[in-house]
Write a protein that holds these residues in place. Sequence first.
Motif, short mmCIF file in Angstrom:
data_model
loop_
_atom_site.label_atom_id
_atom_site.label_comp_id
_atom_site.label_asym_id
_atom_site.label_seq_id
_atom_site.Cartn_x
_atom_site.Cartn_y
_atom_site.Cartn_z
N ASN A 123 -6.07 -8.19 -8.26
CA ASN A 123 -7.37 -8.23 -7.57
C ASN A 123 -7.29 -7.71 -6.14
O ASN A 123 -8.16 -8.02 -5.33
CB ASN A 123 -7.90 -9.67 -7.53
N GLY A 124 -6.24 -6.98 -5.81
CA GLY A 124 -6.14 -6.43 -4.45
C GLY A 124 -5.51 -7.37 -3.43
O GLY A 124 -5.37 -7.01 -2.26
N LEU A 125 -5.11 -8.57 -3.88
CA LEU A 125 -4.51 -9.50 -2.93
C LEU A 125 -3.15 -8.98 -2.44
O LEU A 125 -2.77 -9.22 -1.29
CB LEU A 125 -4.36 -10.88 -3.58
N ALA A 126 -2.44 -8.25 -3.31
CA ALA A 126 -1.15 -7.67 -2.88
C ALA A 126 -1.37 -6.76 -1.68
O ALA A 126 -0.61 -6.80 -0.71
CB ALA A 126 -0.51 -6.91 -4.04
N ASN A 127 -2.43 -5.95 -1.73
CA ASN A 127 -2.71 -5.06 -0.59
C ASN A 127 -3.03 -5.84 0.67
O ASN A 127 -2.60 -5.47 1.77
CB ASN A 127 -3.90 -4.13 -0.92
N GLN A 128 -3.80 -6.92 0.54
CA GLN A 128 -4.15 -7.71 1.73
C GLN A 128 -2.92 -8.37 2.35
O GLN A 128 -2.75 -8.36 3.57
CB GLN A 128 -5.15 -8.80 1.34
N LEU A 129 -2.08 -8.94 1.51
CA LEU A 129 -0.84 -9.56 2.01
C LEU A 129 0.04 -8.50 2.67
O LEU A 129 0.57 -8.70 3.77
CB LEU A 129 -0.07 -10.19 0.85
N PHE A 130 0.19 -7.40 1.97
CA PHE A 130 1.05 -6.32 2.47
C PHE A 130 0.54 -5.81 3.82
O PHE A 130 1.31 -5.66 4.78
CB PHE A 130 1.08 -5.18 1.45
N ASP A 131 -0.75 -5.56 3.91
CA ASP A 131 -1.33 -5.00 5.14
C ASP A 131 -1.15 -5.96 6.32
O ASP A 131 -0.85 -5.54 7.43
CB ASP A 131 -2.82 -4.69 4.96
N CYS A 132 -1.37 -7.25 6.09
CA CYS A 132 -1.24 -8.24 7.16
C CYS A 132 0.21 -8.26 7.68
O CYS A 132 0.45 -8.21 8.90
CB CYS A 132 -1.65 -9.62 6.64
N SER A 133 1.17 -8.29 6.76
CA SER A 133 2.58 -8.29 7.16
C SER A 133 2.95 -7.00 7.88
O SER A 133 3.62 -7.02 8.93
CB SER A 133 3.45 -8.49 5.91
N ALA A 134 2.50 -5.87 7.34
CA ALA A 134 2.85 -4.56 7.94
C ALA A 134 2.28 -4.43 9.35
O ALA A 134 2.95 -3.90 10.25
CB ALA A 134 2.35 -3.43 7.05
N GLN A 135 1.06 -4.93 9.56
CA GLN A 135 0.45 -4.87 10.90
C GLN A 135 1.29 -5.64 11.91
O GLN A 135 1.48 -5.20 13.05
CB GLN A 135 -0.97 -5.46 10.88
N ILE A 136 1.78 -6.79 11.50
CA ILE A 136 2.61 -7.61 12.41
C ILE A 136 3.93 -6.90 12.71
O ILE A 136 4.34 -6.75 13.87
CB ILE A 136 2.89 -9.00 11.77
N MET A 137 4.59 -6.41 11.68
CA MET A 137 5.94 -5.84 11.86
C MET A 137 5.88 -4.46 12.52
O MET A 137 6.85 -4.05 13.18
CB MET A 137 6.67 -5.77 10.51
N ALA A 138 4.76 -3.75 12.35
CA ALA A 138 4.63 -2.42 12.96
C ALA A 138 4.65 -2.50 14.48
O ALA A 138 4.90 -1.48 15.15
CB ALA A 138 3.34 -1.75 12.49
N GLN A 139 4.42 -3.68 15.04
CA GLN A 139 4.51 -3.83 16.50
C GLN A 139 5.96 -3.70 16.97
O GLN A 139 6.21 -3.39 18.14
CB GLN A 139 3.96 -5.19 16.95
N ARG A 140 6.91 -3.93 16.08
CA ARG A 140 8.34 -3.92 16.46
C ARG A 140 9.15 -2.82 15.79
O ARG A 140 10.22 -2.47 16.29
CB ARG A 140 8.98 -5.27 16.07
N PHE A 141 8.68 -2.31 14.66
CA PHE A 141 9.50 -1.37 13.89
C PHE A 141 8.68 -0.17 13.40
O PHE A 141 7.50 -0.31 13.09
CB PHE A 141 10.10 -2.08 12.66
N ALA A 142 9.39 0.98 13.29
CA ALA A 142 8.73 2.20 12.82
C ALA A 142 8.69 2.28 11.29
O ALA A 142 7.75 2.82 10.72
CB ALA A 142 9.45 3.43 13.37
N TYR A 143 9.74 1.73 10.64
CA TYR A 143 9.86 1.95 9.20
C TYR A 143 10.09 0.65 8.44
O TYR A 143 10.87 -0.21 8.86
CB TYR A 143 11.04 2.88 8.90
N LEU A 144 9.41 0.55 7.32
CA LEU A 144 9.62 -0.56 6.38
C LEU A 144 10.67 -0.11 5.35
O LEU A 144 10.63 1.04 4.89
CB LEU A 144 8.29 -0.87 5.71
N VAL A 145 11.56 -1.01 5.00
CA VAL A 145 12.54 -0.75 3.94
C VAL A 145 12.52 -1.94 2.98
O VAL A 145 12.41 -3.10 3.42
CB VAL A 145 13.97 -0.59 4.51
N THR A 146 12.60 -1.65 1.69
CA THR A 146 12.72 -2.74 0.74
C THR A 146 13.47 -2.27 -0.51
O THR A 146 13.86 -1.09 -0.60
CB THR A 146 11.35 -3.33 0.36
N PHE A 147 13.69 -3.16 -1.43
CA PHE A 147 14.37 -2.82 -2.68
C PHE A 147 13.58 -3.40 -3.83
O PHE A 147 12.91 -4.44 -3.68
CB PHE A 147 15.80 -3.38 -2.68
N ILE A 148 13.63 -2.73 -4.97
CA ILE A 148 12.99 -3.25 -6.18
C ILE A 148 13.97 -3.09 -7.33
O ILE A 148 14.48 -1.98 -7.58
CB ILE A 148 11.67 -2.52 -6.50
#
Length: 190
Positions: A123-148
């Motif tokens: 239902n798009g909740l993944a995008n909302q969670l992701f965007d909120c976290s990315a906005q916070i971390m973008a204040q400190r970092f240029a790139y997101l890294v993860t593993f799947i």
Amino acid sequence: MDRNLTVNAAQHSDIEGVLALLKKYHANSISDEDRKDGFVTTNIDAVQLAELIDKENGLVVAKDGDQVVGFVIAGSWQFLQRWPMFEYMTGELHKYTPYGEQLDSNNSYQYGPICIDGAYRGNGLANQLFDCSAQIMAQRFAYLVTFINKINGRSYAAHTRKLQLDDSGSFGFNNNQYHLMTLDLRPLTA
Ligand SMILES: CC(C)(COP(=O)(O)OP(=O)(O)OC[C@H]1O[C@@H](n2cnc3c(N)ncnc32)[C@H](O)[C@@H]1OP(=O)(O)O)[C@@H](O)C(=O)NCCC(=O)NCCS
């Protein structure tokens, strides 16, 4: 179904709900029925989650009223290095140059896991969670890294098709094969 969804940086009072969700969808305790729709492998306890909140502002939660129905963890490599997997990934970062600059433990951070209760997926909740976290971390970092994990097809589909992460390579750790995923967050602060 009536829903009263909010997505925000977590407080200490959210930790219990996060741990309940983590247990439900952790690879070690998930039901066979749920496993095909994805699982998380990170082990983190209440003390570490409190530290993640206090030192990194690295926990975002989705709530339906008072109930935690989703969360995202994110943190600096320095914070996460106590986990062997993240220590290993820190040593791999220099092999990747997805946006014209070599990744390192200062210009990037580790996002994930993300986890949403089964009843709230799709239902798009993944995008909302992701965007909120990315906005916070973008204040400190240029790139997101993860593993799947390569056997987590739903997570891979969500991260490539919905969240637009780049599949930047592969690596193996502890007899598992992973996609190394990245995202350039500089547009968020430009
Ligand atoms: C990963 C997660 C946060 C994604 O959120 P979500 O709400 O399920 O994501 P969406 O429904 O928007 O997207 C999932 C995509 O996978 C597809 N999908 C569903 N089941 C699938 C499966 N078994 N295999 C492959 N793809 C699948 C869906 O069709 C959808 O793609 P589409 O919308 O383009 O058709 C959520 O599934 C989750 O919490 N899973 C359990 C924990 C987990 O795996 N976390 C990630 C660890 S890396």
